[in-house]
Scaffold this motif. Structure first.
Motif, PDB file in Angstrom:
ATOM      1  N   GLY A   1       0.805  -1.216   0.000  1.00  0.00           N
ATOM      2  CA  GLY A   1       0.000   0.000   0.000  1.00  0.00           C
ATOM      3  C   GLY A   1       0.839   1.268   0.000  1.00  0.00           C
ATOM      4  O   GLY A   1       2.070   1.243  -0.123  1.00  0.00           O
ATOM      5  N   LEU A   2       0.152   2.414   0.166  1.00  0.00           N
ATOM      6  CA  LEU A   2       0.784   3.717   0.105  1.00  0.00           C
ATOM      7  C   LEU A   2       1.193   4.239   1.480  1.00  0.00           C
ATOM      8  O   LEU A   2       1.664   5.373   1.591  1.00  0.00           O
ATOM      9  N   GLY A   3       0.982   3.463   2.525  1.00  0.00           N
ATOM     10  CA  GLY A   3       1.325   3.914   3.869  1.00  0.00           C
ATOM     11  C   GLY A   3       2.827   3.920   4.096  1.00  0.00           C
ATOM     12  O   GLY A   3       3.631   3.643   3.195  1.00  0.00           O
ATOM     13  N   PHE A   4       3.195   4.249   5.324  1.00  0.00           N
ATOM     14  CA  PHE A   4       4.605   4.284   5.700  1.00  0.00           C
ATOM     15  C   PHE A   4       5.200   2.884   5.554  1.00  0.00           C
ATOM     16  O   PHE A   4       4.743   1.937   6.186  1.00  0.00           O
ATOM     17  N   PRO A   5       6.244   2.725   4.732  1.00  0.00           N
ATOM     18  CA  PRO A   5       6.781   1.377   4.469  1.00  0.00           C
ATOM     19  C   PRO A   5       7.600   0.851   5.631  1.00  0.00           C
ATOM     20  O   PRO A   5       8.247   1.607   6.352  1.00  0.00           O
ATOM     21  N   SER A   6       7.572  -0.452   5.801  1.00  0.00           N
ATOM     22  CA  SER A   6       8.369  -1.091   6.847  1.00  0.00           C
ATOM     23  C   SER A   6       9.846  -1.065   6.469  1.00  0.00           C
ATOM     24  O   SER A   6      10.227  -0.765   5.334  1.00  0.00           O
ATOM     25  N   PHE A   7      10.686  -1.417   7.441  1.00  0.00           N
ATOM     26  CA  PHE A   7      12.130  -1.418   7.195  1.00  0.00           C
ATOM     27  C   PHE A   7      12.510  -2.451   6.141  1.00  0.00           C
ATOM     28  O   PHE A   7      13.311  -2.173   5.240  1.00  0.00           O
TER      29      PHE A   7
ATOM     30  N   THR B   1       8.055   4.392  -0.670  1.00  0.00           N
ATOM     31  CA  THR B   1       9.131   3.450  -0.357  1.00  0.00           C
ATOM     32  C   THR B   1      10.434   3.854  -1.045  1.00  0.00           C
ATOM     33  O   THR B   1      11.508   3.824  -0.431  1.00  0.00           O
ATOM     34  N   THR B   2      10.355   4.265  -2.308  1.00  0.00           N
ATOM     35  CA  THR B   2      11.554   4.691  -3.027  1.00  0.00           C
ATOM     36  C   THR B   2      12.125   5.961  -2.435  1.00  0.00           C
ATOM     37  O   THR B   2      13.348   6.109  -2.288  1.00  0.00           O
ATOM     38  N   VAL B   3      11.256   6.894  -2.063  1.00  0.00           N
ATOM     39  CA  VAL B   3      11.723   8.132  -1.438  1.00  0.00           C
ATOM     40  C   VAL B   3      12.463   7.820  -0.142  1.00  0.00           C
ATOM     41  O   VAL B   3      13.541   8.369   0.140  1.00  0.00           O
ATOM     42  N   LEU B   4      11.910   6.923   0.648  1.00  0.00           N
ATOM     43  CA  LEU B   4      12.542   6.564   1.926  1.00  0.00           C
ATOM     44  C   LEU B   4      13.849   5.806   1.696  1.00  0.00           C
ATOM     45  O   LEU B   4      14.822   5.990   2.445  1.00  0.00           O
ATOM     46  N   ALA B   5      13.886   4.974   0.664  1.00  0.00           N
ATOM     47  CA  ALA B   5      15.116   4.243   0.359  1.00  0.00           C
ATOM     48  C   ALA B   5      16.232   5.196  -0.050  1.00  0.00           C
ATOM     49  O   ALA B   5      17.391   5.043   0.371  1.00  0.00           O
ATOM     50  N   ILE B   6      15.902   6.212  -0.853  1.00  0.00           N
ATOM     51  CA  ILE B   6      16.905   7.208  -1.251  1.00  0.00           C
ATOM     52  C   ILE B   6      17.361   8.010  -0.040  1.00  0.00           C
ATOM     53  O   ILE B   6      18.552   8.313   0.112  1.00  0.00           O
ATOM     54  N   THR B   7      16.422   8.342   0.831  1.00  0.00           N
ATOM     55  CA  THR B   7      16.776   9.049   2.064  1.00  0.00           C
ATOM     56  C   THR B   7      17.728   8.221   2.911  1.00  0.00           C
ATOM     57  O   THR B   7      18.675   8.752   3.523  1.00  0.00           O
TER      58      THR B   7
END
Length: 268
Positions: A47-53, A233-239
């Motif tokens: 989904g579009l929620g906050f992705p898990s680790f 998820t991609t944004v968080l991975a780049i971060t």
């Protein structure tokens, strides 16, 4: 103390030293494990929620296998490397001049205070108008974020050099250059390294700000593209990549600081 008790005393001291060195490492590992566990439990796998680790880590694994990702990372780090190198090249001589001359301090210090007090992001429209969306614009942003912190801290270190050491060196016939090289700079190493460490942290922030505000061919374009697709998820991975890079760079600066501290101790 008898000869029989000497080995046990040495062993006890060694064990105490090992425990004292291991304690910070254990605390870091435990805190990191707690953070990652919380992240995993708070996130979602779909989904579009906050992705898990684990979901973020999987996306990161997919990213690092694509040549486009590394091209973007290199494009972004060009601005960081050039901007921070420019900040060092300008700030270090200026810090020495400020530390040795009250006139230079009175002339330059107000402008450095402005750079520290006013958010650099306020200058972005001007930078964009002058330099466009070029690499030069991103380099200038990184430079402005880092420059003042290095110069101000370095100047404090130079100014704080023990005057008796300077007078002693001069009494032995040392030239101005020799006094600077043998006395002033070694004494100013801790202050310079503090400024460089803070400046590097600010440079990393400047790199991200430049990428998001002056979108180029680096990770800013990847983040913008992922945002357009609502790909959290991609944004968080780049971060996460930026965070890891920051930790590695600051660790390298810490290693350099430890090496220079021995030079500082040997000469002062």
């Amino acid at each position: 103390m008898s000869a029989a008790t000497l080995p046990s005393a040495v062993t006890e001291r060694r064990s105490t030293r090992i425990r004292s060195q291991a304690r910070p490492v254990i605390l870091r590992v435990v805190s990191l494990a707690a953070l990652l566990t919380t992240w995993q439990l708070a996130g979602t796998e779909t989904g579009l929620g906050f992705p898990s680790f684990t979901r973020t880590l999987s996306t990161l694994g997919d990213l690092v296998t694509t040549p486009a990702f590394w091209t973007a990372v290199w494009g972004t780090n060009q601005a960081l490397l050039l901007g921070f190198a420019l900040a060092l090249a300008v700030a270090v001589p200026l810090a020495i001049a400020m530390g040795r001359s009250r006139l230079v301090t009175l002339t330059v210090r107000p402008y450095l205070s402005v750079l520290i007090a006013v958010p650099v992001i306020a200058f972005l429209p001007v930078i964009q108008i002058v330099f466009g969306l070029s690499l030069a614009a991103r380099v200038i942003v990184v430079f402005l974020f880092a420059f003042a912190y290095i110069a101000v801290n370095g100047a404090v270190g130079v100014r704080s050099t023990d005057p008796s050491l300077v007078e002693m060196a001069r009494s032995f016939g040392a030239s101005r250059l020799a006094v600077l090289r043998e006395v002033v700079l070694p004494a100013a190493v801790p202050a310079f390294m503090t400024g460089i460490r803070v400046g590097l942290g600010q440079a990393l922030i400047g790199m991200v700000v430049a990428e998001l505000a002056l979108v180029g061919a680096g990770i800013g374009s990847l983040i913008t593209d992922a945002q357009g697709r609502f790909d959290v998820t991609t944004v968080l991975a780049i971060t996460l990549v930026i965070v890891i890079e920051g930790i590695l760079l600051l660790t390298m600066v810490g290693a350099v600081e430890r090496r220079l501290s021995s030079w500082n101790g040997a000469r002062t």
